[in-house]
Write a protein that holds these residues in place. Structure first.
Motif, PDB file in Angstrom:
ATOM      1  N   SER A 372       0.822  -1.213   0.000  1.00 29.51           N
ATOM      2  CA  SER A 372       0.000   0.000   0.000  1.00 29.51           C
ATOM      3  C   SER A 372       0.852   1.257   0.000  1.00 29.51           C
ATOM      4  O   SER A 372       0.473   2.286  -0.577  1.00 29.51           O
ATOM      5  CB  SER A 372      -0.940  -0.006   1.203  1.00 29.51           C
ATOM      6  N   SER A 373       2.015   1.215   0.652  1.00 28.95           N
ATOM      7  CA  SER A 373       2.914   2.375   0.664  1.00 28.95           C
ATOM      8  C   SER A 373       3.981   2.290  -0.431  1.00 28.95           C
ATOM      9  O   SER A 373       4.805   3.195  -0.559  1.00 28.95           O
ATOM     10  CB  SER A 373       3.600   2.487   2.025  1.00 28.95           C
ATOM     11  N   ASN A 374       3.967   1.189  -1.169  1.00 34.35           N
ATOM     12  CA  ASN A 374       4.965   0.965  -2.215  1.00 34.35           C
ATOM     13  C   ASN A 374       4.250   0.415  -3.464  1.00 34.35           C
ATOM     14  O   ASN A 374       4.544  -0.683  -3.926  1.00 34.35           O
ATOM     15  CB  ASN A 374       5.997  -0.045  -1.690  1.00 34.35           C
ATOM     16  N   PRO A 375       3.253   1.177  -4.003  1.00 31.48           N
ATOM     17  CA  PRO A 375       2.400   0.640  -5.078  1.00 31.48           C
ATOM     18  C   PRO A 375       3.182   0.405  -6.372  1.00 31.48           C
ATOM     19  O   PRO A 375       4.222   1.013  -6.628  1.00 31.48           O
ATOM     20  CB  PRO A 375       1.325   1.716  -5.258  1.00 31.48           C
ATOM     21  N   LEU A 376       2.627  -0.477  -7.181  1.00 33.78           N
ATOM     22  CA  LEU A 376       3.271  -0.885  -8.426  1.00 33.78           C
ATOM     23  C   LEU A 376       2.268  -0.763  -9.569  1.00 33.78           C
ATOM     24  O   LEU A 376       1.148  -1.267  -9.483  1.00 33.78           O
ATOM     25  CB  LEU A 376       3.765  -2.325  -8.311  1.00 33.78           C
ATOM     26  N   LEU A 377       2.658  -0.066 -10.639  1.00 36.40           N
ATOM     27  CA  LEU A 377       1.834   0.051 -11.839  1.00 36.40           C
ATOM     28  C   LEU A 377       2.607  -0.585 -12.990  1.00 36.40           C
ATOM     29  O   LEU A 377       3.685  -0.112 -13.368  1.00 36.40           O
ATOM     30  CB  LEU A 377       1.523   1.517 -12.147  1.00 36.40           C
ATOM     31  N   VAL A 378       2.066  -1.672 -13.558  1.00 39.68           N
ATOM     32  CA  VAL A 378       2.779  -2.461 -14.561  1.00 39.68           C
ATOM     33  C   VAL A 378       2.047  -2.391 -15.897  1.00 39.68           C
ATOM     34  O   VAL A 378       0.820  -2.535 -15.962  1.00 39.68           O
ATOM     35  CB  VAL A 378       2.908  -3.936 -14.118  1.00 39.68           C
ATOM     36  N   LYS A 454       3.509   6.215 -20.852  1.00 41.51           N
ATOM     37  CA  LYS A 454       3.050   5.850 -19.515  1.00 41.51           C
ATOM     38  C   LYS A 454       3.957   6.374 -18.405  1.00 41.51           C
ATOM     39  O   LYS A 454       3.761   6.036 -17.233  1.00 41.51           O
ATOM     40  CB  LYS A 454       2.924   4.328 -19.397  1.00 41.51           C
ATOM     41  N   LEU A 455       4.962   7.184 -18.760  1.00 43.92           N
ATOM     42  CA  LEU A 455       5.877   7.787 -17.774  1.00 43.92           C
ATOM     43  C   LEU A 455       6.551   6.729 -16.916  1.00 43.92           C
ATOM     44  O   LEU A 455       6.684   6.876 -15.687  1.00 43.92           O
ATOM     45  CB  LEU A 455       5.131   8.790 -16.893  1.00 43.92           C
ATOM     46  N   ALA A 456       6.974   5.640 -17.541  1.00 48.76           N
ATOM     47  CA  ALA A 456       7.588   4.531 -16.804  1.00 48.76           C
ATOM     48  C   ALA A 456       8.947   4.932 -16.257  1.00 48.76           C
ATOM     49  O   ALA A 456       9.650   5.767 -16.830  1.00 48.76           O
ATOM     50  CB  ALA A 456       7.718   3.311 -17.707  1.00 48.76           C
ATOM     51  N   SER A 457       9.320   4.308 -15.134  1.00 51.59           N
ATOM     52  CA  SER A 457      10.642   4.530 -14.539  1.00 51.59           C
ATOM     53  C   SER A 457      11.647   3.482 -14.989  1.00 51.59           C
ATOM     54  O   SER A 457      12.849   3.739 -14.980  1.00 51.59           O
ATOM     55  CB  SER A 457      10.540   4.517 -13.005  1.00 51.59           C
ATOM     56  N   ILE A 458      11.152   2.301 -15.371  1.00 52.68           N
ATOM     57  CA  ILE A 458      12.070   1.246 -15.804  1.00 52.68           C
ATOM     58  C   ILE A 458      11.374   0.314 -16.780  1.00 52.68           C
ATOM     59  O   ILE A 458      10.150   0.087 -16.686  1.00 52.68           O
ATOM     60  CB  ILE A 458      12.611   0.439 -14.589  1.00 52.68           C
ATOM     61  N   ILE A 459      12.123  -0.171 -17.747  1.00 54.70           N
ATOM     62  CA  ILE A 459      11.666  -1.193 -18.700  1.00 54.70           C
ATOM     63  C   ILE A 459      12.385  -2.490 -18.355  1.00 54.70           C
ATOM     64  O   ILE A 459      13.606  -2.495 -18.194  1.00 54.70           O
ATOM     65  CB  ILE A 459      12.005  -0.791 -20.148  1.00 54.70           C
ATOM     66  N   ILE A 460      11.647  -3.577 -18.232  1.00 52.84           N
ATOM     67  CA  ILE A 460      12.245  -4.883 -17.955  1.00 52.84           C
ATOM     68  C   ILE A 460      12.161  -5.733 -19.224  1.00 52.84           C
ATOM     69  O   ILE A 460      11.070  -5.975 -19.759  1.00 52.84           O
ATOM     70  CB  ILE A 460      11.549  -5.590 -16.779  1.00 52.84           C
ATOM     71  N   LEU A 461      13.323  -6.181 -19.706  1.00 51.90           N
ATOM     72  CA  LEU A 461      13.418  -6.966 -20.932  1.00 51.90           C
ATOM     73  C   LEU A 461      13.936  -8.363 -20.623  1.00 51.90           C
ATOM     74  O   LEU A 461      14.879  -8.512 -19.837  1.00 51.90           O
ATOM     75  CB  LEU A 461      14.379  -6.296 -21.919  1.00 51.90           C
ATOM     76  N   PRO A 462      13.376  -9.403 -21.224  1.00 53.05           N
ATOM     77  CA  PRO A 462      13.920 -10.753 -21.038  1.00 53.05           C
ATOM     78  C   PRO A 462      15.216 -10.932 -21.816  1.00 53.05           C
ATOM     79  O   PRO A 462      15.384 -10.367 -22.908  1.00 53.05           O
ATOM     80  CB  PRO A 462      12.815 -11.662 -21.577  1.00 53.05           C
ATOM     81  N   PHE A 463      16.140 -11.707 -21.251  1.00 49.96           N
ATOM     82  CA  PHE A 463      17.412 -11.993 -21.915  1.00 49.96           C
ATOM     83  C   PHE A 463      17.174 -12.947 -23.081  1.00 49.96           C
ATOM     84  O   PHE A 463      16.186 -13.689 -23.114  1.00 49.96           O
ATOM     85  CB  PHE A 463      18.373 -12.607 -20.896  1.00 49.96           C
ATOM     86  N   HIS A 464      18.089 -12.938 -24.051  1.00 55.57           N
ATOM     87  CA  HIS A 464      17.871 -13.704 -25.283  1.00 55.57           C
ATOM     88  C   HIS A 464      18.281 -15.167 -25.164  1.00 55.57           C
ATOM     89  O   HIS A 464      18.051 -15.947 -26.088  1.00 55.57           O
ATOM     90  CB  HIS A 464      18.645 -13.066 -26.439  1.00 55.57           C
ATOM     91  N   VAL A 465      18.883 -15.570 -24.033  1.00 55.95           N
ATOM     92  CA  VAL A 465      19.341 -16.952 -23.857  1.00 55.95           C
ATOM     93  C   VAL A 465      18.387 -17.677 -22.907  1.00 55.95           C
ATOM     94  O   VAL A 465      17.995 -17.141 -21.870  1.00 55.95           O
ATOM     95  CB  VAL A 465      20.777 -17.000 -23.294  1.00 55.95           C
ATOM     96  N   LYS A 466      18.047 -18.917 -23.256  1.00 55.37           N
ATOM     97  CA  LYS A 466      17.219 -19.761 -22.394  1.00 55.37           C
ATOM     98  C   LYS A 466      18.042 -20.952 -21.928  1.00 55.37           C
ATOM     99  O   LYS A 466      18.706 -21.604 -22.732  1.00 55.37           O
ATOM    100  CB  LYS A 466      15.981 -20.243 -23.160  1.00 55.37           C
ATOM    101  N   TRP A 467      18.017 -21.210 -20.605  1.00 55.15           N
ATOM    102  CA  TRP A 467      18.783 -22.303 -20.027  1.00 55.15           C
ATOM    103  C   TRP A 467      17.881 -23.492 -19.719  1.00 55.15           C
ATOM    104  O   TRP A 467      16.673 -23.352 -19.509  1.00 55.15           O
ATOM    105  CB  TRP A 467      19.450 -21.849 -18.726  1.00 55.15           C
TER     106      TRP A 467
END
Length: 664
Positions: A372-378, A454-467
């Motif tokens: 509640s004090s650390n909300p997340l908008l994804v 959307k005024l995002a602070s960070i973009i999260i991208l998946p890595f191109h290698v799958k283990w």
């Protein structure tokens, strides 16, 4: 597609098509008497063909231009495609209908067909309408082919052969409606269901042979009809130049005026006007058909062919020189985690390419500890490669539900997974899901535009290698790697590359609790540390910060970066009070070999590791390791953790802080 383009595209298309036609026809009829006196044998009825041909634009040519300039996915590129589609369809229907009626009514000195007249014109009109309806009626059959194909399997070759047979038959039927044989093939191509399995299979079977073999031969045959050495009357050249320049000048002024009314920048309006004036291969080949149908004289054909060459060159060079789509992503405003206010909402754009990315992205969002004090908008963006269609699409699934549109059936697993995530964190996390279907080399525009909007602070991208489960590399995807590199260079905010070394399935009931942060210093490490601090707010996660310092460090104590590092580290050193679930450890490193040994030692002690990319930063702890880096986009520390030589099941998030543009 036409009716989903929006009011702006329709306004630009209608005004940029109809106004130039009206003005061009007025100029034509003004010059008719002049040309009769100055030019020997001249058919004035052929001048309107010049006006209509230059007032419209070809959607395939525009799509090819935008693709070559790599602005297909830009905001201006999407508007140009929408307006171009409406303009091309309306112009094609109007031209086809006009050609049908005029050719049925026209009689000249060499044509003594007694059947020509109003009755034939009405019959030809009905034939044209029937031809269009018959062509559109092939779509249900193609949809049936798609339904009969099992999901994930290629379409039966019998179905693709039937589609080709439909195209040839419609081409022949189109000739009875006084159209070229290509008209029927074009309409069938438009009604083919886009993407896999049918559209992509047709592209696979036909593109190489048609594009790289048949098309050059076809264009060459059309070019052989143009004899530029033949003498052309100077008066005809002058009049046609006046008509062509006037039509395009009016079109450009109308387009720029509408863009200014819509509060678009002047350069964007000029670029859009150039795009709508572009000419190319389709227009050139159309001239050959018009000449064969006796709707263009040879002199007009030569002038029109040269005008296509000039206009196509001006449009391509002009747009490339004026429009830079990456400028709007420039980071003049601070959009990163470091500069967020305390207890403010963290806005994240998370990208998904494959089903294996869904679980790891969800785990990474759980690490962000929404409270509640650390909300997340994804904003979750599902990226799908564009195959079997020319125009990219961008779908907001929340808006799709609002308008009750069930036309698209993409990203079902992504939508369900993150709807459940929002339900599990009700009141603390909000999730919006999107689907972008575009060519892989333009996907970075979709990501950057969404983050900017959307005024995002960070973009999260998946890595191109799958283990695999045993730690060996299962597969790699160079397209994803190239995309990640483009986003790192152009993103309007911070970027995180998520490396999932463990299982691709998510364990939602047992969230990750042992988190490590490896800190060496610099803007990227400070950004990574701020993200790490958010993971332990009101959560049961345990955070351990490893501060790697050089034992022979000769840096001055007044170094600005060092002062900023110390200020950020105060939050984990206990300066503001002891925090039970945070541990700070200072590690002295004498040479790079100790760095490698230390990383190998702690790699398997944690579930999630956060590091900074530290792009372009030199330090004694990692200097000798940079030449051995396999994945530069991860930085030295991230590359060590992702190396197959490192034994770990932990997920790794490599963070790069927003690249600030210098203020001029």
């Amino acid at each position: 597609m036409m009716f989903r383009t929006g009011k702006k595209a329709w306004t630009i298309a209608l005004c940029s098509l109809l106004v130039p036609i009206c003005i061009g026809l007025s100029i034509c009829y003004y010059f008719l008497d002049y040309l009769k006196d100055k030019v020997g044998e001249f058919d004035g009825a052929k001048l309107p063909v010049v006006v209509v041909g230059h007032s419209g634009c070809s959607f395939p040519v525009m799509a090819s231009l935008l693709s070559d300039l790599e602005i297909l996915n830009s905001e201006l590129g999407r508007l140009a495609l929408s307006a171009g589609l409406v303009m091309d369809v309306l112009n094609s229907i109007g031209s086809g209908l006009g050609t049908t009626i005029v050719s049925s009514l026209r009689t000249d000195s060499s044509d003594h067909d007694p059947n020509k007249g109003p009755a034939l014109a009405i019959f030809s009109f009905l034939m044209f309408v029937g031809f269009l309806l018959l062509a559109i009626g092939t779509r249900p059959a193609m949809r049936w082919f798609v339904r009969k194909t099992p999901e994930g399997r290629p379409v039966n070759k019998t179905y693709t052969h039937l589609v080709m047979l439909m195209a040839f038959c419609l081409g022949l039927i189109g000739m009875f409606a006084r159209q070229s044989v290509l008209a029927g093939v074009l309409v069938v191509g438009l009604v083919v269901p886009e993407g896999p399995p049918l559209g992509s299979e047709l592209i696979k079977q036909l593109e190489l042979f048609a594009t790289w073999f048949l098309l050059p031969i076809f264009v060459t045959c059309c070019a052989m009809k143009v004899d530029i050495s033949r003498h052309i009357d100077t008066n005809l050249i002058l009049v046609m130049l006046v008509i062509i320049v006037s039509v395009h000048l009016v079109k450009m002024l109308i387009t720029i005026g509408i863009c200014r009314y819509c509060k678009m920048p002047k350069t964007d309006g000029l670029c859009l006007a150039l795009m709508l004036s572009c000419k190319g291969v389709v227009d050139f080949c159309t001239l050959g058909f018009l000449h064969d149908s006796l709707l263009l004289s040879h002199d007009q054909l030569v002038i029109m062919a040269l005008s296509v060459l000039v206009l196509g060159s001006i449009a391509g060079i002009g747009v490339k020189a004026i429009y830079d789509p990456s400028r709007k992503y420039a980071g003049y405003q601070k959009r990163n985690i470091l500069n967020l206010k305390p207890n403010s909402e963290l806005k994240v754009v998370a990208c998904v390419h494959k089903p294996s990315h869904i679980g790891s992205i969800r785990n990474a969002l759980e690490i962000c500890c929404p409270t509640s004090s650390n909300p997340l908008l994804v904003h979750v963006l599902h990226l799908i490669e564009l195959v079997g269609r020319s125009s990219p699409i961008f779908i907001s699934h929340r808006l799709q539900e609002r308008v009750s549109s069930g036309h698209f059936n993409f990203s079902e697993d992504v939508i369900v997974t993150f709807d459940l995530f929002e339900h599990d964190y009700a009141g603390t996390a909000s999730v919006s899901t999107y689907t972008a279907v575009s060519p892989s080399r333009f996907m970075h525009d979709d990501i950057c535009y969404l983050a900017l909007d959307k005024l995002a602070s960070i973009i999260i991208l998946p890595f191109h290698v799958k283990w695999t489960e045993d730690g060996s590399i299962d597969s790699t995807d160079d397209n994803i790697r190239t995309l990640n590199s483009k986003v790192l260079g152009k993103a309007p905010c911070s970027v995180g590359i998520l490396v999932s070394r463990g299982s691709s399935t998510s364990s939602y009931d047992t969230p990750t609790s042992h988190i490590a942060m490896i800190f060496l210093g610099g803007s990227d490490d400070r950004e990574a540390l701020c993200l790490a601090q958010r993971t332990i707010k009101e959560c049961s996660n345990n955070l351990k910060v490893y501060h790697l310092v050089s034992s022979n460090n000769n840096e001055q104590t007044n170094n600005w970066d060092l002062m900023l590092d110390n200020e950020v580290l105060k939050g984990v050193k206990g300066y503001y009070g002891h925090v039970e679930n945070v541990t700070y450890e200072k590690v002295a490193i004498e040479d790079p070999s100790e760095t490698t040994a230390f990383i190998s030692e702690i790699a398997n002690q944690h579930d999630f590791i956060i590091v900074g990319r530290r792009n372009g930063i030199k330090s004694s702890q990692t200097a000798a390791l940079e030449s051995w880096t396999e994945f530069p986009e991860l930085g030295v520390i991230g590359d060590l953790l992702a190396s197959s030589d490192t034994n770990t099941k932990a997920s790794i998030l490599v963070v790069q802080q927003q690249q600030q543009m210098p203020k001029s």
